[in-house]
Design an enzyme around this catalytic site. Structure first.
Site, mmCIF file in Angstrom:
data_model
loop_
_atom_site.group_PDB
_atom_site.id
_atom_site.type_symbol
_atom_site.label_atom_id
_atom_site.label_comp_id
_atom_site.label_asym_id
_atom_site.label_seq_id
_atom_site.Cartn_x
_atom_site.Cartn_y
_atom_site.Cartn_z
ATOM 1 N N HIS A 69 0.852 -1.198 0.000
ATOM 2 C CA HIS A 69 0.000 0.000 0.000
ATOM 3 C C HIS A 69 0.879 1.236 0.000
ATOM 4 C CE1 HIS A 69 0.729 -1.267 4.151
ATOM 5 N NE2 HIS A 69 0.739 0.013 4.467
ATOM 6 N N HIS A 119 0.917 5.251 1.280
ATOM 7 C CA HIS A 119 0.288 6.275 2.121
ATOM 8 C C HIS A 119 0.348 7.618 1.397
ATOM 9 C CE1 HIS A 119 0.485 4.026 6.048
ATOM 10 N NE2 HIS A 119 1.461 3.379 5.414
HETATM 11 P P1 AMP Z 1 1.914 0.360 7.376
HETATM 12 O O1 AMP Z 1 2.373 0.604 8.790
HETATM 13 O O2 AMP Z 1 2.711 1.088 6.346
HETATM 14 O O3 AMP Z 1 1.794 -1.128 7.086
HETATM 15 O O4 AMP Z 1 0.476 0.998 7.294
HETATM 16 C C1 AMP Z 1 -0.684 0.361 7.682
HETATM 17 C C2 AMP Z 1 -1.744 1.431 7.806
HETATM 18 O O5 AMP Z 1 -3.001 0.829 7.723
HETATM 19 C C3 AMP Z 1 -1.719 2.205 9.123
HETATM 20 O O6 AMP Z 1 -1.581 3.602 8.850
HETATM 21 C C4 AMP Z 1 -3.054 1.873 9.759
HETATM 22 O O7 AMP Z 1 -3.605 2.979 10.450
HETATM 23 C C5 AMP Z 1 -3.882 1.494 8.572
HETATM 24 N N1 AMP Z 1 -4.962 0.547 8.808
HETATM 25 C C6 AMP Z 1 -4.881 -0.631 9.452
HETATM 26 N N2 AMP Z 1 -6.074 -1.257 9.421
HETATM 27 C C7 AMP Z 1 -6.923 -0.457 8.721
HETATM 28 C C8 AMP Z 1 -8.300 -0.534 8.350
HETATM 29 N N3 AMP Z 1 -9.055 -1.578 8.695
HETATM 30 N N4 AMP Z 1 -8.822 0.484 7.633
HETATM 31 C C9 AMP Z 1 -8.060 1.549 7.286
HETATM 32 N N5 AMP Z 1 -6.762 1.682 7.615
HETATM 33 C C10 AMP Z 1 -6.205 0.704 8.329
#
Ligand code: AMP
Ligand code: ZN
Length: 136
Positions: free
Chosen positions: A99, A101
Protein backbone atom coordinates in the site's frame (compact mmCIF):
# COMPACT_ATOMS: atom_id res chain seq x y z
CA UNK A 1 -5.02 -14.20 0.84
CA UNK A 2 -7.97 -15.19 3.00
CA UNK A 3 -6.51 -13.72 6.22
CA UNK A 4 -5.40 -10.37 4.78
CA UNK A 5 -7.46 -7.39 5.94
CA UNK A 6 -6.45 -5.22 2.98
CA UNK A 7 -7.54 -7.98 0.54
CA UNK A 8 -10.95 -7.94 2.22
CA UNK A 9 -11.16 -4.14 2.21
CA UNK A 10 -9.96 -3.90 -1.40
CA UNK A 11 -12.55 -6.49 -2.47
CA UNK A 12 -15.30 -4.60 -0.64
CA UNK A 13 -15.94 -7.48 1.78
CA UNK A 14 -15.13 -5.16 4.70
CA UNK A 15 -16.59 -1.64 4.46
CA UNK A 16 -14.16 1.25 4.15
CA UNK A 17 -14.23 4.99 3.51
CA UNK A 18 -13.44 4.68 -0.20
CA UNK A 19 -12.48 7.87 -2.06
CA UNK A 20 -11.60 6.14 -5.36
CA UNK A 21 -12.00 2.72 -6.96
CA UNK A 22 -11.25 1.12 -10.31
CA UNK A 23 -10.68 -2.45 -11.53
CA UNK A 24 -7.20 -2.65 -10.01
CA UNK A 25 -7.14 -0.30 -7.00
CA UNK A 26 -9.19 0.94 -4.08
CA UNK A 27 -8.17 4.12 -2.25
CA UNK A 28 -9.41 4.42 1.34
CA UNK A 29 -9.05 6.75 4.27
CA UNK A 30 -6.59 5.45 6.86
CA UNK A 31 -8.34 4.52 10.13
CA UNK A 32 -5.41 5.91 12.12
CA UNK A 33 -4.60 9.03 10.11
CA UNK A 34 -1.33 10.88 10.56
CA UNK A 35 -3.20 14.01 9.43
CA UNK A 36 -6.64 14.96 8.08
CA UNK A 37 -7.07 13.29 4.68
CA UNK A 38 -4.47 10.49 5.11
CA UNK A 39 -5.36 7.93 2.45
CA UNK A 40 -4.08 4.51 1.35
CA UNK A 41 -3.79 3.18 -2.19
CA UNK A 42 -4.48 -0.57 -2.16
CA UNK A 43 -4.09 -2.84 -5.18
CA UNK A 44 -6.99 -5.32 -5.33
CA UNK A 45 -4.58 -8.22 -5.85
CA UNK A 46 -2.40 -9.30 -2.94
CA UNK A 47 1.32 -8.46 -3.09
CA UNK A 48 3.13 -8.37 0.22
CA UNK A 49 5.41 -5.47 -0.66
CA UNK A 50 7.05 -3.56 -3.51
CA UNK A 51 9.33 -6.50 -4.39
CA UNK A 52 6.28 -8.60 -5.33
CA UNK A 53 4.34 -5.82 -7.07
CA UNK A 54 4.36 -6.22 -10.88
CA UNK A 55 5.99 -3.31 -12.75
CA UNK A 56 2.83 -2.27 -14.57
CA UNK A 57 0.91 -1.95 -11.29
CA UNK A 58 3.82 -0.07 -9.69
CA UNK A 59 3.63 2.45 -12.51
CA UNK A 60 -0.16 2.69 -12.27
CA UNK A 61 0.02 3.17 -8.49
CA UNK A 62 2.31 6.19 -8.89
CA UNK A 63 0.11 7.68 -11.61
CA UNK A 64 -2.89 7.18 -9.32
CA UNK A 65 -1.01 8.82 -6.44
CA UNK A 66 -0.40 11.86 -8.63
CA UNK A 67 -4.09 12.02 -9.59
CA UNK A 68 -5.33 11.74 -6.02
CA UNK A 69 -2.81 14.16 -4.51
CA UNK A 70 -3.58 16.73 -7.21
CA UNK A 71 -7.34 16.40 -6.69
CA UNK A 72 -7.30 16.27 -2.88
CA UNK A 73 -4.90 19.22 -2.55
CA UNK A 74 -7.61 21.32 -4.22
CA UNK A 75 -10.52 19.71 -2.38
CA UNK A 76 -9.00 19.81 1.10
CA UNK A 77 -6.36 22.52 0.97
CA UNK A 78 -3.08 21.59 2.63
CA UNK A 79 0.49 22.84 2.53
CA UNK A 80 2.24 19.72 1.18
CA UNK A 81 2.01 15.97 0.77
CA UNK A 82 4.11 12.98 1.76
CA UNK A 83 3.91 9.78 -0.26
CA UNK A 84 5.16 7.01 2.01
CA UNK A 85 5.47 3.32 1.27
CA UNK A 86 6.81 0.95 3.93
CA UNK A 87 8.38 -2.44 3.14
CA UNK A 88 9.22 -4.83 5.96
CA UNK A 89 8.75 -4.58 9.70
CA UNK A 90 11.89 -2.52 10.45
CA UNK A 91 10.65 0.00 7.87
CA UNK A 92 7.34 0.34 9.70
CA UNK A 93 5.18 -1.98 7.61
CA UNK A 94 2.40 -3.41 9.76
CA UNK A 95 -0.01 -4.66 7.08
CA UNK A 96 1.72 -6.99 4.66
CA UNK A 97 -0.33 -6.14 1.58
CA UNK A 98 1.42 -3.49 -0.55
CA UNK A 99 0.00 0.00 0.00
CA UNK A 100 1.00 3.61 -0.48
CA UNK A 101 0.29 6.27 2.12
CA UNK A 102 -0.83 9.67 0.83
CA UNK A 103 -0.40 12.07 3.74
CA UNK A 104 -1.50 15.70 3.47
CA UNK A 105 0.78 18.03 5.42
CA UNK A 106 -0.24 21.20 7.21
CA UNK A 107 2.16 23.80 8.56
CA UNK A 108 2.79 22.91 12.20
CA UNK A 109 1.06 19.48 12.06
CA UNK A 110 3.96 17.63 13.77
CA UNK A 111 3.07 14.45 11.83
CA UNK A 112 6.74 13.49 11.95
CA UNK A 113 7.35 11.76 8.61
CA UNK A 114 11.06 12.39 8.93
CA UNK A 115 14.46 11.02 10.01
CA UNK A 116 17.64 12.22 11.67
CA UNK A 117 20.22 12.84 8.91
CA UNK A 118 23.46 10.85 9.23
CA UNK A 119 26.64 11.29 7.15
CA UNK A 120 27.69 9.52 3.97
CA UNK A 121 31.23 8.23 4.53
CA UNK A 122 33.62 7.70 1.61
CA UNK A 123 33.84 3.99 2.49
CA UNK A 124 30.09 3.42 2.45
CA UNK A 125 29.66 5.53 -0.67
CA UNK A 126 32.26 3.40 -2.49
CA UNK A 127 30.67 0.15 -1.33
CA UNK A 128 27.19 1.16 -2.43
CA UNK A 129 28.27 2.56 -5.79
CA UNK A 130 30.04 -0.76 -6.50
CA UNK A 131 27.08 -2.87 -5.40
CA UNK A 132 24.65 -0.71 -7.36
CA UNK A 133 26.19 -2.26 -10.47
CA UNK A 134 23.27 -4.72 -10.18
CA UNK A 135 21.12 -1.88 -11.59
CA UNK A 136 22.98 -1.82 -14.91
P1 AMP B 1 1.91 0.36 7.38
O1 AMP B 1 2.37 0.60 8.79
O2 AMP B 1 2.71 1.09 6.35
O3 AMP B 1 1.79 -1.13 7.09
O4 AMP B 1 0.48 1.00 7.29
C1 AMP B 1 -0.68 0.36 7.68
C2 AMP B 1 -1.74 1.43 7.81
O5 AMP B 1 -3.00 0.83 7.72
C3 AMP B 1 -1.72 2.21 9.12
O6 AMP B 1 -1.58 3.60 8.85
C4 AMP B 1 -3.05 1.87 9.76
O7 AMP B 1 -3.61 2.98 10.45
C5 AMP B 1 -3.88 1.49 8.57
N1 AMP B 1 -4.96 0.55 8.81
C6 AMP B 1 -4.88 -0.63 9.45
N2 AMP B 1 -6.07 -1.26 9.42
C7 AMP B 1 -6.92 -0.46 8.72
C8 AMP B 1 -8.30 -0.53 8.35
N3 AMP B 1 -9.05 -1.58 8.69
N4 AMP B 1 -8.82 0.48 7.63
C9 AMP B 1 -8.06 1.55 7.29
N5 AMP B 1 -6.76 1.68 7.61
C10 AMP B 1 -6.20 0.70 8.33
ZN1 ZN C 1 -3.87 -8.83 0.83
Amino acid sequence: MSDCIFCKIAAGDIPSATIYEDDEFRVILDLGPATKGHALILPKQHYKDITELPEDLAGKAMILAKKIVTCMMEAIPCDGYNIVQNNGEPAGQTVFHFHMHLIPRYVGDHAGVTWKPGTLSEEVKKEILEKAACLK
